[in-house]
Design a protein around this motif. Structure first.
Motif, PDB file in Angstrom:
ATOM      1  N   ALA A 179       3.221   3.256 -15.864  1.00 20.96           N
ATOM      2  CA  ALA A 179       2.961   3.196 -14.424  1.00 20.96           C
ATOM      3  C   ALA A 179       1.466   3.002 -14.139  1.00 20.96           C
ATOM      4  N   GLY A 180       0.664   2.928 -15.188  1.00 26.39           N
ATOM      5  CA  GLY A 180      -0.764   2.670 -15.009  1.00 26.39           C
ATOM      6  C   GLY A 180      -1.615   3.907 -14.820  1.00 26.39           C
TER       7      GLY A 180
ATOM      8  N   LEU B   2       5.645  18.942  -7.620  1.00 22.82           N
ATOM      9  CA  LEU B   2       6.038  18.339  -6.359  1.00 22.82           C
ATOM     10  C   LEU B   2       7.243  17.443  -6.589  1.00 22.82           C
ATOM     11  N   PRO B   3       8.166  17.391  -5.634  1.00 23.97           N
ATOM     12  CA  PRO B   3       9.283  16.471  -5.815  1.00 23.97           C
ATOM     13  C   PRO B   3       8.802  15.037  -5.703  1.00 23.97           C
ATOM     14  N   ILE B   4       9.503  14.128  -6.315  1.00 21.34           N
ATOM     15  CA  ILE B   4       9.164  12.720  -6.191  1.00 21.34           C
ATOM     16  C   ILE B   4       9.514  12.312  -4.763  1.00 21.34           C
ATOM     17  N   PRO B   5       8.573  11.679  -4.068  1.00 19.97           N
ATOM     18  CA  PRO B   5       8.803  11.338  -2.658  1.00 19.97           C
ATOM     19  C   PRO B   5      10.008  10.412  -2.507  1.00 19.97           C
ATOM     20  N   PRO B   6      10.737  10.545  -1.388  1.00 23.17           N
ATOM     21  CA  PRO B   6      11.881   9.680  -1.158  1.00 23.17           C
ATOM     22  C   PRO B   6      11.436   8.242  -0.891  1.00 23.17           C
ATOM     23  N   ALA B   7      12.342   7.327  -1.121  1.00 26.90           N
ATOM     24  CA  ALA B   7      12.045   5.912  -0.875  1.00 26.90           C
ATOM     25  C   ALA B   7      11.894   5.689   0.626  1.00 26.90           C
ATOM     26  N   PRO B   8      10.994   4.795   1.017  1.00 22.82           N
ATOM     27  CA  PRO B   8      10.851   4.517   2.449  1.00 22.82           C
ATOM     28  C   PRO B   8      12.106   3.859   2.983  1.00 22.82           C
ATOM     29  N   ARG B   9      12.386   4.102   4.223  1.00 19.45           N
ATOM     30  CA  ARG B   9      13.594   3.536   4.849  1.00 19.45           C
ATOM     31  C   ARG B   9      13.237   2.360   5.710  1.00 19.45           C
TER      32      ARG B   9
ATOM     33  N   VAL C 158       0.840  -1.201   0.000  1.00 14.51           N
ATOM     34  CA  VAL C 158       0.000   0.000   0.000  1.00 14.51           C
ATOM     35  C   VAL C 158       0.874   1.250   0.000  1.00 14.51           C
ATOM     36  N   GLU C 159       1.929   1.248   0.806  1.00 11.58           N
ATOM     37  CA  GLU C 159       2.842   2.399   0.848  1.00 11.58           C
ATOM     38  C   GLU C 159       3.534   2.597  -0.503  1.00 11.58           C
ATOM     39  N   ALA C 160       3.959   1.499  -1.132  1.00 12.29           N
ATOM     40  CA  ALA C 160       4.620   1.592  -2.434  1.00 12.29           C
ATOM     41  C   ALA C 160       3.671   2.133  -3.502  1.00 12.29           C
ATOM     42  N   THR C 161       2.418   1.674  -3.498  1.00 12.95           N
ATOM     43  CA  THR C 161       1.471   2.172  -4.506  1.00 12.95           C
ATOM     44  C   THR C 161       1.121   3.627  -4.240  1.00 12.95           C
TER      45      THR C 161
END
Length: 179
Positions: free
Chosen positions: A111-112, A172-179, A11-14
């Protein structure tokens, strides 16, 4: 058995992907707005028969008049003003090159992202059977039609579009990858 993903991670990735595609769509809209002095309102796309890619068709103003027609030859779009922060956002790609716009639209498509249709009341400077238009950012719901041609709205309200030479807002900037 090893679990490689959890439902919350998916869910977070989508959500991140949706935010990134919205940001890219906004970047496309903002760039076209500056390149065409605030008159660009609809990027018209045509999906191929197999649904594998979106072809660039034309760029229309808010009244449906054609500002630019894409062809087989890689034509150039107007350049961004010197020092434009929008140019920096394209990182090594020339936003005046139509191939750059094609790559960006393909990224959204792959990306759909769903693309909207041209407003039915818009008097278009296109022939009947010409594809609908593309509006940024893509809508979150299902596509507004079932035709093979789709579009992306450059501004939230089709009747109110900005007329500016230098944007007052940036993608908007592309959000950073989750850590």
């Amino acid at each position: 058995m090893t679990v490689s993903i959890t439902w919350p991670a998916f869910v977070e990735a989508t959500d991140r992907m949706r935010e990134a595609t919205d940001a890219l769509a906004r970047l496309i809209a903002d760039t076209l707005a500056v390149q065409f002095d605030g008159t660009a309102a609809y990027l018209v796309l045509e999906e191929d028969d197999d649904g594998d890619f979106m072809n660039l068709h034309s760029l229309l103003d808010a009244d449906g008049r054609r500002l630019f027609e894409f062809g087989d030859d890689p034509a150039m779009l107007p350049a961004l003003p010197q020092g434009s922060p929008l140019a920096d956002a394209w990182v090594g790609l020339g936003p005046a090159d139509t191939r750059t716009l094609f790559k960006a639209v393909q990224g959204l498509h792959q990306a759909g992202s769903l693309f909207d249709s041209l407003p039915s009341a818009l008097p278009c400077d296109t022939s009947p059977g010409t594809p609908s238009a593309c509006c940024c950012p893509p809508p979150r719901g299902p596509a507004a039609g079932t035709s093979a041609a789709r579009t992306t709205r450059a501004w939230p309200a089709p009747t109110a579009h900005p007329r500016y030479a230098t944007p007052t807002r940036f993608p908007l900037p592309i959000p950073p990858a989750p850590r």
